[in-house]
Each structure stands twice: as C-alpha cells, then as structure tokens.
Design a protein around this motif. Structure first.
Motif, PDB file in Angstrom:
ATOM      1  N   TYR A 114     -40.360 -14.047 -10.005  1.00 36.98           N
ATOM      2  CA  TYR A 114     -38.960 -13.719  -9.723  1.00 36.98           C
ATOM      3  C   TYR A 114     -38.768 -12.218  -9.925  1.00 36.98           C
ATOM      4  O   TYR A 114     -39.081 -11.691 -11.006  1.00 36.98           O
ATOM      5  CB  TYR A 114     -38.013 -14.475 -10.656  1.00 36.98           C
ATOM      6  N   PRO A 115     -38.232 -11.504  -8.943  1.00 35.40           N
ATOM      7  CA  PRO A 115     -37.973 -10.068  -9.131  1.00 35.40           C
ATOM      8  C   PRO A 115     -36.694  -9.787  -9.900  1.00 35.40           C
ATOM      9  O   PRO A 115     -36.355  -8.632 -10.153  1.00 35.40           O
ATOM     10  CB  PRO A 115     -37.868  -9.549  -7.692  1.00 35.40           C
ATOM     11  N   THR A 116     -35.947 -10.840 -10.262  1.00 37.19           N
ATOM     12  CA  THR A 116     -34.656 -10.675 -10.949  1.00 37.19           C
ATOM     13  C   THR A 116     -34.762 -10.854 -12.456  1.00 37.19           C
ATOM     14  O   THR A 116     -33.741 -10.939 -13.139  1.00 37.19           O
ATOM     15  CB  THR A 116     -33.637 -11.678 -10.377  1.00 37.19           C
ATOM     16  N   GLY A 117     -35.969 -10.942 -12.991  1.00 43.95           N
ATOM     17  CA  GLY A 117     -36.148 -10.999 -14.432  1.00 43.95           C
ATOM     18  C   GLY A 117     -35.770 -12.328 -15.043  1.00 43.95           C
ATOM     19  O   GLY A 117     -35.572 -13.343 -14.361  1.00 43.95           O
ATOM     20  N   LEU A 118     -35.656 -12.319 -16.362  1.00 42.37           N
ATOM     21  CA  LEU A 118     -35.355 -13.539 -17.102  1.00 42.37           C
ATOM     22  C   LEU A 118     -33.985 -14.087 -16.739  1.00 42.37           C
ATOM     23  O   LEU A 118     -33.774 -15.303 -16.713  1.00 42.37           O
ATOM     24  CB  LEU A 118     -35.446 -13.252 -18.606  1.00 42.37           C
ATOM     25  N   VAL A 119     -33.027 -13.193 -16.442  1.00 36.54           N
ATOM     26  CA  VAL A 119     -31.682 -13.639 -16.047  1.00 36.54           C
ATOM     27  C   VAL A 119     -31.737 -14.418 -14.741  1.00 36.54           C
ATOM     28  O   VAL A 119     -31.151 -15.495 -14.600  1.00 36.54           O
ATOM     29  CB  VAL A 119     -30.737 -12.427 -15.930  1.00 36.54           C
ATOM     30  N   GLY A 120     -32.466 -13.877 -13.755  1.00 32.94           N
ATOM     31  CA  GLY A 120     -32.592 -14.572 -12.477  1.00 32.94           C
ATOM     32  C   GLY A 120     -33.308 -15.901 -12.613  1.00 32.94           C
ATOM     33  O   GLY A 120     -32.945 -16.889 -11.961  1.00 32.94           O
ATOM     34  N   LEU A 121     -34.329 -15.940 -13.450  1.00 33.14           N
ATOM     35  CA  LEU A 121     -35.059 -17.183 -13.690  1.00 33.14           C
ATOM     36  C   LEU A 121     -34.154 -18.228 -14.327  1.00 33.14           C
ATOM     37  O   LEU A 121     -34.124 -19.396 -13.910  1.00 33.14           O
ATOM     38  CB  LEU A 121     -36.267 -16.901 -14.592  1.00 33.14           C
ATOM     39  N   ALA A 122     -33.381 -17.820 -15.336  1.00 33.46           N
ATOM     40  CA  ALA A 122     -32.517 -18.761 -16.039  1.00 33.46           C
ATOM     41  C   ALA A 122     -31.413 -19.308 -15.132  1.00 33.46           C
ATOM     42  O   ALA A 122     -31.146 -20.512 -15.118  1.00 33.46           O
ATOM     43  CB  ALA A 122     -31.906 -18.083 -17.266  1.00 33.46           C
ATOM     44  N   THR A 123     -30.790 -18.444 -14.383  1.00 29.05           N
ATOM     45  CA  THR A 123     -29.705 -18.905 -13.497  1.00 29.05           C
ATOM     46  C   THR A 123     -30.230 -19.800 -12.385  1.00 29.05           C
ATOM     47  O   THR A 123     -29.510 -20.670 -11.889  1.00 29.05           O
ATOM     48  CB  THR A 123     -28.959 -17.703 -12.895  1.00 29.05           C
ATOM     49  N   ALA A 124     -31.495 -19.622 -11.972  1.00 33.06           N
ATOM     50  CA  ALA A 124     -32.072 -20.483 -10.934  1.00 33.06           C
ATOM     51  C   ALA A 124     -32.173 -21.931 -11.405  1.00 33.06           C
ATOM     52  O   ALA A 124     -32.173 -22.857 -10.580  1.00 33.06           O
ATOM     53  CB  ALA A 124     -33.450 -19.958 -10.536  1.00 33.06           C
ATOM     54  N   PHE A 125     -32.230 -22.148 -12.700  1.00 33.46           N
ATOM     55  CA  PHE A 125     -32.331 -23.505 -13.244  1.00 33.46           C
ATOM     56  C   PHE A 125     -31.017 -23.981 -13.874  1.00 33.46           C
ATOM     57  O   PHE A 125     -31.010 -24.965 -14.610  1.00 33.46           O
ATOM     58  CB  PHE A 125     -33.460 -23.583 -14.272  1.00 33.46           C
ATOM     59  N   GLY A 126     -29.921 -23.265 -13.608  1.00 32.95           N
ATOM     60  CA  GLY A 126     -28.596 -23.740 -14.019  1.00 32.95           C
ATOM     61  C   GLY A 126     -28.072 -23.191 -15.309  1.00 32.95           C
ATOM     62  O   GLY A 126     -27.047 -23.682 -15.811  1.00 32.95           O
ATOM     63  N   ILE A 127     -28.695 -22.146 -15.870  1.00 38.58           N
ATOM     64  CA  ILE A 127     -28.198 -21.551 -17.114  1.00 38.58           C
ATOM     65  C   ILE A 127     -27.022 -20.627 -16.782  1.00 38.58           C
ATOM     66  O   ILE A 127     -27.077 -19.851 -15.823  1.00 38.58           O
ATOM     67  CB  ILE A 127     -29.300 -20.747 -17.828  1.00 38.58           C
ATOM     68  N   SER A 128     -25.948 -20.709 -17.585  1.00 39.83           N
ATOM     69  CA  SER A 128     -24.810 -19.798 -17.443  1.00 39.83           C
ATOM     70  C   SER A 128     -25.055 -18.595 -18.337  1.00 39.83           C
ATOM     71  O   SER A 128     -24.891 -18.672 -19.556  1.00 39.83           O
ATOM     72  CB  SER A 128     -23.497 -20.495 -17.837  1.00 39.83           C
ATOM     73  N   VAL A 129     -25.487 -17.507 -17.738  1.00 42.23           N
ATOM     74  CA  VAL A 129     -25.827 -16.303 -18.497  1.00 42.23           C
ATOM     75  C   VAL A 129     -24.685 -15.318 -18.366  1.00 42.23           C
ATOM     76  O   VAL A 129     -24.372 -14.845 -17.269  1.00 42.23           O
ATOM     77  CB  VAL A 129     -27.140 -15.677 -17.988  1.00 42.23           C
ATOM     78  N   ASP A 130     -24.014 -14.988 -19.492  1.00 41.91           N
ATOM     79  CA  ASP A 130     -22.892 -14.062 -19.475  1.00 41.91           C
ATOM     80  C   ASP A 130     -23.318 -12.673 -19.039  1.00 41.91           C
ATOM     81  O   ASP A 130     -22.521 -11.914 -18.522  1.00 41.91           O
ATOM     82  CB  ASP A 130     -22.234 -13.975 -20.854  1.00 41.91           C
ATOM     83  N   GLU A 131     -24.579 -12.335 -19.258  1.00 40.90           N
ATOM     84  CA  GLU A 131     -25.056 -10.988 -18.926  1.00 40.90           C
ATOM     85  C   GLU A 131     -24.893 -10.692 -17.450  1.00 40.90           C
ATOM     86  O   GLU A 131     -24.550  -9.589 -17.057  1.00 40.90           O
ATOM     87  CB  GLU A 131     -26.525 -10.845 -19.325  1.00 40.90           C
ATOM     88  N   THR A 132     -25.086 -11.720 -16.589  1.00 39.62           N
ATOM     89  CA  THR A 132     -24.938 -11.482 -15.162  1.00 39.62           C
ATOM     90  C   THR A 132     -23.500 -11.168 -14.824  1.00 39.62           C
ATOM     91  O   THR A 132     -23.216 -10.302 -14.012  1.00 39.62           O
ATOM     92  CB  THR A 132     -25.414 -12.712 -14.371  1.00 39.62           C
ATOM     93  N   GLU A 133     -22.546 -11.880 -15.460  1.00 36.34           N
ATOM     94  CA  GLU A 133     -21.140 -11.617 -15.205  1.00 36.34           C
ATOM     95  C   GLU A 133     -20.748 -10.243 -15.718  1.00 36.34           C
ATOM     96  O   GLU A 133     -20.016  -9.503 -15.072  1.00 36.34           O
ATOM     97  CB  GLU A 133     -20.288 -12.698 -15.864  1.00 36.34           C
ATOM     98  N   ASP A 134     -21.253  -9.884 -16.919  1.00 31.88           N
ATOM     99  CA  ASP A 134     -20.925  -8.578 -17.480  1.00 31.88           C
ATOM    100  C   ASP A 134     -21.462  -7.456 -16.606  1.00 31.88           C
ATOM    101  O   ASP A 134     -20.808  -6.438 -16.394  1.00 31.88           O
ATOM    102  CB  ASP A 134     -21.513  -8.454 -18.894  1.00 31.88           C
ATOM    103  N   MET A 135     -22.689  -7.621 -16.059  1.00 29.93           N
ATOM    104  CA  MET A 135     -23.262  -6.590 -15.213  1.00 29.93           C
ATOM    105  C   MET A 135     -22.457  -6.446 -13.937  1.00 29.93           C
ATOM    106  O   MET A 135     -22.238  -5.350 -13.441  1.00 29.93           O
ATOM    107  CB  MET A 135     -24.727  -6.917 -14.906  1.00 29.93           C
ATOM    108  N   ALA A 136     -22.008  -7.583 -13.353  1.00 30.84           N
ATOM    109  CA  ALA A 136     -21.225  -7.506 -12.124  1.00 30.84           C
ATOM    110  C   ALA A 136     -19.903  -6.808 -12.366  1.00 30.84           C
ATOM    111  O   ALA A 136     -19.462  -5.971 -11.593  1.00 30.84           O
ATOM    112  CB  ALA A 136     -20.987  -8.922 -11.567  1.00 30.84           C
ATOM    113  N   GLU A 137     -19.230  -7.145 -13.497  1.00 31.36           N
ATOM    114  CA  GLU A 137     -17.958  -6.499 -13.813  1.00 31.36           C
ATOM    115  C   GLU A 137     -18.153  -5.017 -14.102  1.00 31.36           C
ATOM    116  O   GLU A 137     -17.352  -4.180 -13.702  1.00 31.36           O
ATOM    117  CB  GLU A 137     -17.326  -7.186 -15.024  1.00 31.36           C
ATOM    118  N   GLY A 138     -19.235  -4.677 -14.794  1.00 29.41           N
ATOM    119  CA  GLY A 138     -19.509  -3.274 -15.073  1.00 29.41           C
ATOM    120  C   GLY A 138     -19.734  -2.496 -13.806  1.00 29.41           C
ATOM    121  O   GLY A 138     -19.258  -1.372 -13.660  1.00 29.41           O
TER     122      GLY A 138
END
Length: 309
Positions: free
Chosen positions: A163-187
């Motif tokens: 996965y080129p999206t790192g641990l965050v991309g891997l986790a979200t691909a399997f249904g994990i709600s990672v706040d870091e992705t939302e924080d990065m998008a808002e930032g």
C-alpha cells in the motif's frame, strides 16, 4: 522443518499459538519498520477499532493478540506479533500480519522477511519463512502474510501486497476509523483557505484611510460619487440649497436675495446715512439734525371742543 514460502503459497499449522517475527537489516538511510495485526471477521473487515493491534494499541482487549518490543539480533532488527489462534473468538476468521515503514518507502528496506515460530517453543527453527519484496518500491505498508481458519485448523499464507498510503491507508482499507486521516484532510483544507486568503489580500487594493481624501478625476472625465463616509469635493459653483441652519454661500456676482435663517431682513432696520444696513443687534447711525423751525409759525385756531367755557 522450515517451509520457504513463495508469494501466494500457504502451509498448515500444527500449533495454535504462533509468533510472527518481522526482521530487516538496519543502516544509514533505511527507515524503521513496525509490525501490526488486524483481526478480521467473516466479511473481511474488522469488527471494531479494537481489532487493530499496532504501536499505539499494542494489545488486543482479549489479550490473545499482542505486539512485543523490538529487538536487536545478530541478523538485524526484529518486531514481533504473538497470537493465540485456538482461543480466538469464532467470529475472527483471519489475522493479517503487516509491516509499515517510517520516513521512506520499502524500496530502501533491505532483507525484509517474516518468520513464523511456535510460540510455545522458546528455541527452534521457524515453521515458515517468507522473503518480502515490494512490488513497485513505493509501498509504505505491506501485508506480509495472514493466518486464516480452515475448519478447525489454521493456515499461514504468504501475501506480499503493498500500500503506498502507509499504515493509515492499510487500516482504513479494512474498516478502521482513523482520526488521523480526518485531521490531515481538515488541515489541508484550512491550509488551502489560508493560501487563498493570502492571495486575495495580496491582489486586493486597499481603500483610502480616513485621513485621506479621494483623488479628483482626471481632466475630461465626470466626477465619481465620493466613498461612503468621505467628504464631497468642493464644487466651483455655489450650491443651490443652503444647509439647514447655515446661510447659503454668497456668490461674488449675484447678491443674496434671502436672509440667513434666524437673521432679520434688511428692510426691518432703518438705513444708515450712507445707505448701508446696520449690523444685527446694533442700532443704526443717527440721522442728520433737522433744520431749525420757522419763528413766524403759528398754530391754527383750536376748535370749539378745546375752547374754555
């Protein structure tokens, strides 16, 4: 006997408690690697965010899957995940074993491999070994292998999916709600707004300050309306209407026809000897003395109404 695994191959497990060890060679310019595990249900997704075991959540609430501390061994660095497969809830169908790199892609990681051991044996040869090779070199997270149910038994499969999206991309691909992705998008959105605002400020021409007056229009162009709150430029012609409570401006060529509000009309005061009007509130100059009376002047006879009886 150790099974040398190829990508996509699988091997049955004779033990229900296993230890999966990630190992790589450290060095200058080589990123650090972290091991993680995801517990998946029958639909291939996590049942909740608690099914994600990684460096910020190193132990599953059941205590059956946990991440151990990193170690320096003679062959390199290791990061380990242990799992008690036989005691897992029947709703857990698969345990994904993954690696993520910190600061660079897996192109720069050398000698990455996963070794599967019997957790009940302190010493011994690994049950299986799989040399993990990135497919594109741009991966920052890789599924190295997976432990999965087959009836009452468990198997291990060599995967090697990146996965080129790192641990965050891997986790979200399997249904994990990672706040870091939302924080990065808002930032990123606030950064764009700040950038847009800065551009707007740079190209916007500021208006005059209160101490400034609008510049007169160039010759030949009609005057524009003054900005709100700024005085109207003086007109060369007398204003046709007077301001309330103030006398109208007097033209140098046309005499004023009406008195100022609150001032007496010129006809209300007697003219002075030189024909000018007196100042308001002051008497006019005294008139010249009349000629002396005629000494031969006699009053006419008085009528009977004035005769003495």
């Amino acid at each position: 006997m150790t099974h040398a695994m190829l990508k996509g191959s699988n091997v049955p497990l004779d033990t229900m408690a296993v230890r999966a060890v990630l190992r790589w060679s450290p060095g200058a310019g080589i990123p650090d690697v972290d091991a993680s595990a995801l517990l998946l249900g029958h639909d291939g997704r996590v049942r909740s965010d608690e099914d994600f075991v990684f460096y910020n959540q190193p132990r599953h609430p059941s205590g059956l899957v946990r991440r151990l501390s990193k170690k320096q061994v003679s062959e390199g660095l290791t990061d380990t995940v242990e799992a008690d497969l036989g005691a897992l809830d029947p709703s857990v169908e698969t345990v994904v074993l993954a690696a993520s790199s910190d600061g660079a892609t897996f192109r720069h990681v050398t000698d990455l491999r996963i070794l599967l051991y019997d957790a009940g044996s302190a010493e011994g040869e690994p049950l299986a070994v799989f040399d993990v090779q990135p497919e594109t070199g741009e991966e920052t997270a890789i599924i190295c292998g997976e432990l999965y149910r087959r009836g009452e038994a468990w198997k291990f499969r060599a995967v090697g999916q990146g996965y080129p999206t790192g641990l965050v991309g891997l986790a979200t691909a399997f249904g994990i709600s990672v706040d870091e992705t939302e924080d990065m998008a808002e930032g990123a959105e606030r950064a764009d707004l700040v950038s847009d605002s800065a551009s707007t400020v740079m190209v916007t021409t500021p208006g005059p300050t209160p101490s400034e007056s609008p510049l007169p229009p160039p010759p030949g162009e009609p005057p524009t309306a003054p900005a709100y709150g700024f005085p109207q430029p003086a007109s060369p012609q007398p204003h046709p209407q007077s301001a309330y409570g103030y006398p109208p401006p007097v033209s140098p060529t046309v005499p004023a026809s009406q008195p100022a509000y609150g001032y007496p009309h010129a006809a209300s005061s007697p003219p002075s000897s030189d024909g000018t009007q007196p100042a308001y509130g002051y008497p006019g100059p005294a008139a010249a003395a009349a000629p002396a009376p005629d000494p031969n002047f006699r009053l006419p006879p008085m009528g009977p109404q004035f005769a003495r009886g």
